[in-house]
Write an enzyme that holds these catalytic residues in place. Sequence first.
Site, short mmCIF file in Angstrom:
data_model
loop_
_atom_site.label_atom_id
_atom_site.label_comp_id
_atom_site.label_asym_id
_atom_site.label_seq_id
_atom_site.Cartn_x
_atom_site.Cartn_y
_atom_site.Cartn_z
N TYR A 318 0.85 -1.20 0.00
CA TYR A 318 0.00 0.00 0.00
C TYR A 318 0.88 1.24 0.00
CZ TYR A 318 -3.55 3.32 1.75
OH TYR A 318 -4.40 4.38 1.93
N CYS A 319 0.59 2.16 -0.93
CA CYS A 319 1.29 3.44 -1.00
C CYS A 319 2.79 3.19 -1.17
CB CYS A 319 0.96 4.27 0.24
SG CYS A 319 1.62 5.96 0.22
N LEU A 320 3.64 3.80 -0.34
CA LEU A 320 5.08 3.59 -0.48
C LEU A 320 5.46 2.15 -0.19
CD1 LEU A 320 6.53 6.81 1.20
CD2 LEU A 320 5.98 6.39 -1.19
N LEU A 346 -1.53 -1.19 -4.10
CA LEU A 346 -2.67 -0.36 -3.72
C LEU A 346 -2.21 1.10 -3.67
CD1 LEU A 346 -3.94 -2.53 -0.71
CD2 LEU A 346 -4.59 -2.72 -3.13
#
Length: 580
Positions: A318-320, A346
């Site tokens: 998710y994200c980074l 994501l």
Amino acid sequence: MKHAGNIPPADAVPTRDAERHNAIDRAFHATIGSLTGGLSPMGLATAWFDWGVHLAGSPAKQAELQERAVANGARALQSAVSCPLSPAGEGCAEMEADKRFRDEEWQRYPFNMLAQWFLLTEDWWHAATTGVQGIAPRHAQMTNFLARQALDMMAPSNYALTNPVVLDRTQQEQGANLVRGFRNWLEDFANYAENAPPDTGDFKVGENVAITPGEVVYRNRLIELIRYRPTTKEVKAEPLLIVPAWIMKYYILDLSAHNSMVRFLVDQGIEVYMISWLNPGEADSELSMEDYVRLGIFEALDTIGKAVPDQKIHAAGYCLGGTLLSIAAAAMAREKDDRLASLTLLAAQVDFTEAGEITLFTDDSQVAFLEDIMAEQGYLKSDQMAGAFQMLRSNDLIWSRTIRDYLLGERGGMNDLMAWNADATRMPATMHSEYLRKLFLENRLALGQYKVGGRLVSVEDIETPLFAVGTEKDHVAPWKSVWKITRFADGSNTFLLTSGGHNAGIVSEPGHPRRHYRIGEVPGHALAAETWKGAHAPIEGSWWPAWAEWLTAHSTGTRAAAEKPALPSLGAAPGTYVFG
């Protein structure tokens, strides 16, 4: 040229003197950063200078702006006449499109006229900071952004004497709202000055958020690995490892019982493992991106492999965390390591050329400024990063809160997502510097120039089935930037575009109202994002079941669920690092 005795050349500076001078610069920049929220005033000044010089050398653009000023001035004079005569606001139609002025009270004179004049001023400044020939594109975006921030600050809705909603409330309560607002301000100022723990309301980690049952089965200096207890008799053959971003606490994916992604996945018969990152301090300043890959993802995969031998592993980031997972997957592909059954990203990016307005805070001047601040602290404070993200949506995250808390004297209700957002983390100096320079500034991952273990990795080597999720209103990772992973990975690619923003779009549980998504395979690298979107109709509801079905389709069957983890428990979930 000879020099007498041992006197060095005039342009030579002894190493110790250079280090002392650098220390002075670092201390100076850190002091400035404490006043600017971590932003570099030098970088901002450079953008304004570039804009001003090119505007001064563009007589045609100046003439255009003069014409617009005259036209807007005429409309302002017209509104001075029409607004008093149209109490319902018919003479001030522009107000309807701006949510700051949608309350009925704004339709009264003179407030409808003030709002109209403000919007006309915004219109002129937008024209002034766009379309100037010769200016660097990034500087053009920055000046436009900064002009919007300055104007947002001066909006009549932000001040008690020019906000009819506040004036009516003050009259009704005889000023009690302003007294409450002042108390709220004093409380917030005291918390900031004392560096008090974040206010998460009634939401407490391990009590009513992050409560899905599980155990910590591995711990090193950077991560705790949580394994969640199965709720079904059988689970999918392949377990799932989730890698959250290190700039957030992991439990955004395990909030309350009704909107916990972890609980949903476990109930679908998926054995879930979650990384919980350490919240670094000054002693962790030397942790690097390589450490996050090795101590984070690789050691988590090794641990799961011991618990579930001879099974591949689904991995989601998710994200980074998704960016980091992409780096790890590329390194695994380089080494012919085929332990991954699938890869889910994501709201994660691998190409940062169009990473949204957050890139306005990531140029050489800004990064150098942050590096000096982090050199003094050993890490980047959570509030120094939060300020940049809040500016991306200043009307929603700054000014609307200011009006509500301090002018109306109301404290907004806290929900679990807001409580999680207040529970921020820090970033170690070395890792964050590498992340900003190598990924944001130099875009090395997309260019095939990023190294893991001293050797280059390429996202194009990834052939693992890919599931990528973008969110329509993402200000942090715009969905068209997230989409770019489909141009790199060579495996079977599925893309899903969901409604909502960077956080709320991902935390989109079944039953959540007003949610929709689009999903479909990506047939080729050359397909444009908008073309794909136009070919897939929106589907009402949460996207979580579609992802669970995709994971099931890429599993090889089921196995009996183990009531106890194969690895010894080091303590119950949510572990200890989440409290750091």
